[in-house]
Design a protein around this motif. Structure first.
Motif, PDB file in Angstrom:
ATOM      1  N   ILE A 111      -5.440   1.564  -1.072  1.00  0.00           N
ATOM      2  CA  ILE A 111      -4.141   2.221  -0.922  1.00  0.00           C
ATOM      3  C   ILE A 111      -3.237   1.420   0.005  1.00  0.00           C
ATOM      4  O   ILE A 111      -2.042   1.270  -0.246  1.00  0.00           O
ATOM      5  N   GLY A 112      -3.810   0.867   1.059  1.00  0.00           N
ATOM      6  CA  GLY A 112      -3.015   0.080   2.003  1.00  0.00           C
ATOM      7  C   GLY A 112      -2.429  -1.179   1.384  1.00  0.00           C
ATOM      8  O   GLY A 112      -1.387  -1.657   1.819  1.00  0.00           O
ATOM      9  N   ALA A 113      -3.093  -1.689   0.353  1.00  0.00           N
ATOM     10  CA  ALA A 113      -2.640  -2.920  -0.292  1.00  0.00           C
ATOM     11  C   ALA A 113      -1.887  -2.642  -1.592  1.00  0.00           C
ATOM     12  O   ALA A 113      -1.748  -3.521  -2.427  1.00  0.00           O
ATOM     13  N   SER A 114      -1.388  -1.437  -1.760  1.00  0.00           N
ATOM     14  CA  SER A 114      -0.706  -1.076  -3.004  1.00  0.00           C
ATOM     15  C   SER A 114       0.646  -0.436  -2.719  1.00  0.00           C
ATOM     16  O   SER A 114       0.995  -0.168  -1.568  1.00  0.00           O
ATOM     17  N   GLU A 115       1.357  -0.161  -3.764  1.00  0.00           N
ATOM     18  CA  GLU A 115       2.650   0.516  -3.639  1.00  0.00           C
ATOM     19  C   GLU A 115       2.502   1.956  -3.170  1.00  0.00           C
ATOM     20  O   GLU A 115       3.460   2.546  -2.686  1.00  0.00           O
ATOM     21  N   VAL A 116       1.306   2.516  -3.298  1.00  0.00           N
ATOM     22  CA  VAL A 116       1.077   3.886  -2.838  1.00  0.00           C
ATOM     23  C   VAL A 116       1.364   3.999  -1.349  1.00  0.00           C
ATOM     24  O   VAL A 116       1.808   5.041  -0.870  1.00  0.00           O
ATOM     25  N   SER A 117       1.159   2.910  -0.627  1.00  0.00           N
ATOM     26  CA  SER A 117       1.362   2.950   0.830  1.00  0.00           C
ATOM     27  C   SER A 117       2.794   3.309   1.199  1.00  0.00           C
ATOM     28  O   SER A 117       3.049   3.777   2.300  1.00  0.00           O
ATOM     29  N   ARG A 118       3.726   3.128   0.262  1.00  0.00           N
ATOM     30  CA  ARG A 118       5.136   3.456   0.532  1.00  0.00           C
ATOM     31  C   ARG A 118       5.474   4.910   0.226  1.00  0.00           C
ATOM     32  O   ARG A 118       6.533   5.388   0.623  1.00  0.00           O
ATOM     33  N   ASP A 119       4.606   5.576  -0.520  1.00  0.00           N
ATOM     34  CA  ASP A 119       4.809   6.996  -0.847  1.00  0.00           C
ATOM     35  C   ASP A 119       3.949   7.794   0.124  1.00  0.00           C
ATOM     36  O   ASP A 119       2.774   8.043  -0.120  1.00  0.00           O
ATOM     37  N   PHE A 120       4.551   8.174   1.249  1.00  0.00           N
ATOM     38  CA  PHE A 120       3.771   8.773   2.334  1.00  0.00           C
ATOM     39  C   PHE A 120       3.036  10.041   1.918  1.00  0.00           C
ATOM     40  O   PHE A 120       1.895  10.267   2.325  1.00  0.00           O
ATOM     41  N   GLY A 121       3.648  10.872   1.114  1.00  0.00           N
ATOM     42  CA  GLY A 121       3.005  12.115   0.690  1.00  0.00           C
ATOM     43  C   GLY A 121       1.777  11.858  -0.141  1.00  0.00           C
ATOM     44  O   GLY A 121       0.695  12.391   0.139  1.00  0.00           O
ATOM     45  N   LEU A 122       1.898  11.035  -1.174  1.00  0.00           N
ATOM     46  CA  LEU A 122       0.760  10.736  -2.040  1.00  0.00           C
ATOM     47  C   LEU A 122      -0.303   9.966  -1.275  1.00  0.00           C
ATOM     48  O   LEU A 122      -1.491  10.247  -1.395  1.00  0.00           O
ATOM     49  N   ARG A 123       0.137   9.007  -0.463  1.00  0.00           N
ATOM     50  CA  ARG A 123      -0.816   8.227   0.336  1.00  0.00           C
ATOM     51  C   ARG A 123      -1.659   9.149   1.218  1.00  0.00           C
ATOM     52  O   ARG A 123      -2.881   9.056   1.244  1.00  0.00           O
ATOM     53  N   ASP A 124      -1.007  10.052   1.915  1.00  0.00           N
ATOM     54  CA  ASP A 124      -1.735  10.950   2.805  1.00  0.00           C
ATOM     55  C   ASP A 124      -2.682  11.866   2.038  1.00  0.00           C
ATOM     56  O   ASP A 124      -3.801  12.112   2.485  1.00  0.00           O
ATOM     57  N   GLN A 125      -2.244  12.367   0.893  1.00  0.00           N
ATOM     58  CA  GLN A 125      -3.103  13.233   0.077  1.00  0.00           C
ATOM     59  C   GLN A 125      -4.344  12.484  -0.383  1.00  0.00           C
ATOM     60  O   GLN A 125      -5.454  13.008  -0.334  1.00  0.00           O
ATOM     61  N   ILE A 126      -4.154  11.260  -0.861  1.00  0.00           N
ATOM     62  CA  ILE A 126      -5.283  10.451  -1.341  1.00  0.00           C
ATOM     63  C   ILE A 126      -6.257  10.164  -0.200  1.00  0.00           C
ATOM     64  O   ILE A 126      -7.475  10.314  -0.351  1.00  0.00           O
ATOM     65  N   LEU A 127      -5.725   9.761   0.937  1.00  0.00           N
ATOM     66  CA  LEU A 127      -6.607   9.428   2.058  1.00  0.00           C
ATOM     67  C   LEU A 127      -7.331  10.654   2.584  1.00  0.00           C
ATOM     68  O   LEU A 127      -8.528  10.598   2.898  1.00  0.00           O
TER      69      LEU A 127
END
Length: 119
Positions: A24-40
């Motif tokens: 996630i840190g190395a992808s575009e997901v890292s810019r979508d804070f909501g989705l990033r946080d949910q995934i993590l």
């Protein structure tokens, strides 16, 4: 078994969380804070619920927390699929995470079934 760290399923769940952080840190997901946080959160929840369940007193409690961990696997799977389909996570990374999530989910199902059968 009180030492959850010896469980292969916990080790794989922990590795899944670490792999998720890296992917996630190395992808575009890292810019979508909501989705990033949910995934993590979902990825960390899997190993965390295994650990919590194995510190409980009863087999029933252990089985319950394994069910929660398995639900977190389904949540993670859904979020990875959404991230991939939204173009935020590459197909190769998504496939790796999905395969690991499926493996952990199967292991959780089998372990929960063994615990229930022993009750």
């Amino acid at each position: 078994m009180d030492n959850y760290r010896k469980l292969l399923v916990w080790q794989k769940a922990k590795d899944l969380a670490v792999a998720t952080y890296h992917s996630i840190g190395a992808s575009e997901v890292s810019r979508d804070f909501g989705l990033r946080d949910q995934i993590l959160r979902a990825s960390v929840s899997v190993a965390s619920n295994i650990a919590e369940g194995y510190t409980r007193e009863t087999a029933s409690d252990r089985a319950h927390f394994l069910s929660i961990a398995r639900s977190s696997c389904a949540e993670l799977e859904t979020q990875v699929i959404i991230a991939q389909e939204a173009g935020l996570l590459g197909a190769a990374k998504a496939a790796e995470l999905l395969a690991a999530t499926e493996e952990v989910s199967r292991m959780l199902y089998a372990l929960r079934a063994r615990i229930r059968a022993a009750e």
